[in-house]
Scaffold this active site. Structure first.
Site, PDB file in Angstrom:
ATOM      1  N   ARG A  65      35.632  37.533  26.212  1.00  0.00           N
ATOM      2  CA  ARG A  65      35.189  36.159  26.484  1.00  0.00           C
ATOM      3  C   ARG A  65      35.507  35.755  27.920  1.00  0.00           C
ATOM      4  O   ARG A  65      34.740  35.048  28.566  1.00  0.00           O
ATOM      5  CB  ARG A  65      35.856  35.207  25.491  1.00  0.00           C
ATOM      6  CG  ARG A  65      35.427  35.433  24.045  1.00  0.00           C
ATOM      7  CD  ARG A  65      36.147  34.474  23.107  1.00  0.00           C
ATOM      8  NE  ARG A  65      35.776  34.711  21.721  1.00  0.00           N
ATOM      9  CZ  ARG A  65      36.469  35.483  20.885  1.00  0.00           C
ATOM     10  NH1 ARG A  65      37.554  36.110  21.325  1.00  0.00           N
ATOM     11  NH2 ARG A  65      36.093  35.641  19.641  1.00  0.00           N
ATOM     12  N   ASP A 125      38.811  30.911  14.580  1.00  0.00           N
ATOM     13  CA  ASP A 125      39.864  31.912  14.386  1.00  0.00           C
ATOM     14  C   ASP A 125      40.774  31.517  13.223  1.00  0.00           C
ATOM     15  O   ASP A 125      41.180  32.359  12.418  1.00  0.00           O
ATOM     16  CB  ASP A 125      40.706  32.060  15.655  1.00  0.00           C
ATOM     17  CG  ASP A 125      39.860  32.280  16.883  1.00  0.00           C
ATOM     18  OD1 ASP A 125      39.699  33.430  17.306  1.00  0.00           O
ATOM     19  OD2 ASP A 125      39.352  31.283  17.413  1.00  0.00           O
TER      20      ASP A 125
END
Length: 325
Positions: free
Chosen positions: A98, A158
């Site tokens: 990312r 997450d």
């Protein structure tokens, strides 16, 4: 009656603007229509035809679900939106982290964020584009908004993955498993094992009671699965978008309904275990004004060390960008 006409004395419909009509933006808009939370959804994308096609397709679900007006617009249509959700940017490629996206998407935000705030100086910015922590900080700097009104989707996804994988291991409903992932939405994220609990019991106590394995090996395996989940999905289908879209709807819901729900969103961190001036995820109560209260977790020493390392990773990425003071 035209789109911009308002019936006399009609209540102002809740409105959400979505910047980016790619997989995440379009899936979020679709999930938002199904939620019944808003009366108006506008899709804005540099590819106007793509935005128009997605808006048309989503609109056709309205007679079968909720009477929501969905259309493709431009940045002027951000005016009056309660929340502007930013999903636009280049996508994460297979094998790419990312943080590799940071410079490319920060440059794109240099155009996007001022175009939003020009027409909507009072709404809440919800950032979903990766790397979400770096770009949420970037959006805060570019917008001039108070930090509580610039929120990143952070580790909401997450945390959902963590709870799901724990529930699979424990053979329980994931809604009975409570645990958070904090820090970066990325490779340095920190699962908070020390505070994980099941039906009101600490995880270790519950596992001792039912005789299930929660050894170091099990924890490491689950932690790696949580961290690597996006890579696994991207390798197989090219992108992740269903679960993050649902996470965005949940954040929008707690904002619009002023629920003060505690979610692990990305926000500006101030003096948290000595950490300052970065965006990353901590549990926070979210309401109509944005981030309204940050929960101060009592972490284990190794979790504090990992969180500081995560902050350092993000600070290093931010230092490589040129941002307003």
């Amino acid at each position: 009656m035209g789109r911009n006409d308002v019936r006399p004395h009609a209540p102002h419909p809740r409105k959400v603007a979505v910047i980016g009509a790619g997989n995440v933006g379009a899936t979020f808009a679709y999930a938002l229509l199904l939620s019944g939370l808003v009366g108006e959804i506008v899709l804005i994308d540099i590819d106007q035809e793509r935005a128009e096609g997605e808006a048309m397709d989503i609109s056709h679900a309205a007679p079968l679900s909720n009477p929501v007006r969905v259309w493709a617009g431009d940045y002027s249509d951000c005016a009056g939106a309660d929340v502007v959700v930013v999903t636009a940017g280049t996508a994460q490629r297979p094998g790419e982290t990312r943080l590799d996206l940071a410079k490319r998407n920060a440059d794109i935000f240099g155009d996007i964020i001022p175009s939003i705030t020009e027409h909507n100086p009072t709404g809440i910015l919800l950032i979903a584009t990766n790397p979400v922590d770096v770009l949420s900080y970037t959006a805060w700097k570019l917008s001039g908004f108070p930090p509580e009104r610039v929120i990143g989707s952070g580790t909401v996804l997450d945390t959902a993955r963590f709870r799901y994988l724990l529930s699979e291991h424990l053979d329980l409903d994931p809604r009975n498993v409570h645990a958070y992932v904090i820090g970066e939405h990325g490779d340095s994220e920190v699962p908070v094992w020390s505070l994980a609990n099941v039906v009101g019991m600490r995880l270790e106590e519950y596992c001792h009671h039912v005789q299930c394995d929660v050894s170091t090996d099990v924890r490491e395996r689950i932690s790696h699965q949580v961290r690597d989940a996006a890579y696994e999905v991207i390798e197989r289908k090219g992108a992740t978008y269903y679960a993050v879209a649902v996470g965005l709807v949940r954040i929008v819901e707690t904002i619009l309904r002023d629920q003060r729900t505690v979610l692990s969103v990305s926000h500006l961190v101030s003096d948290y275990y000595g950490i300052d001036d970065v965006y990353f995820s901590l549990p926070a109560a979210i309401g109509r004004e944005g981030v309204e209260q940050v929960v101060n977790l009592t972490l284990a020493d190794e979790e504090v060390a990992a969180l500081k390392e995560s902050a350092g990773v993000l600070r290093e990425a931010l230092d490589e960008l040129t941002l307003p003071e």
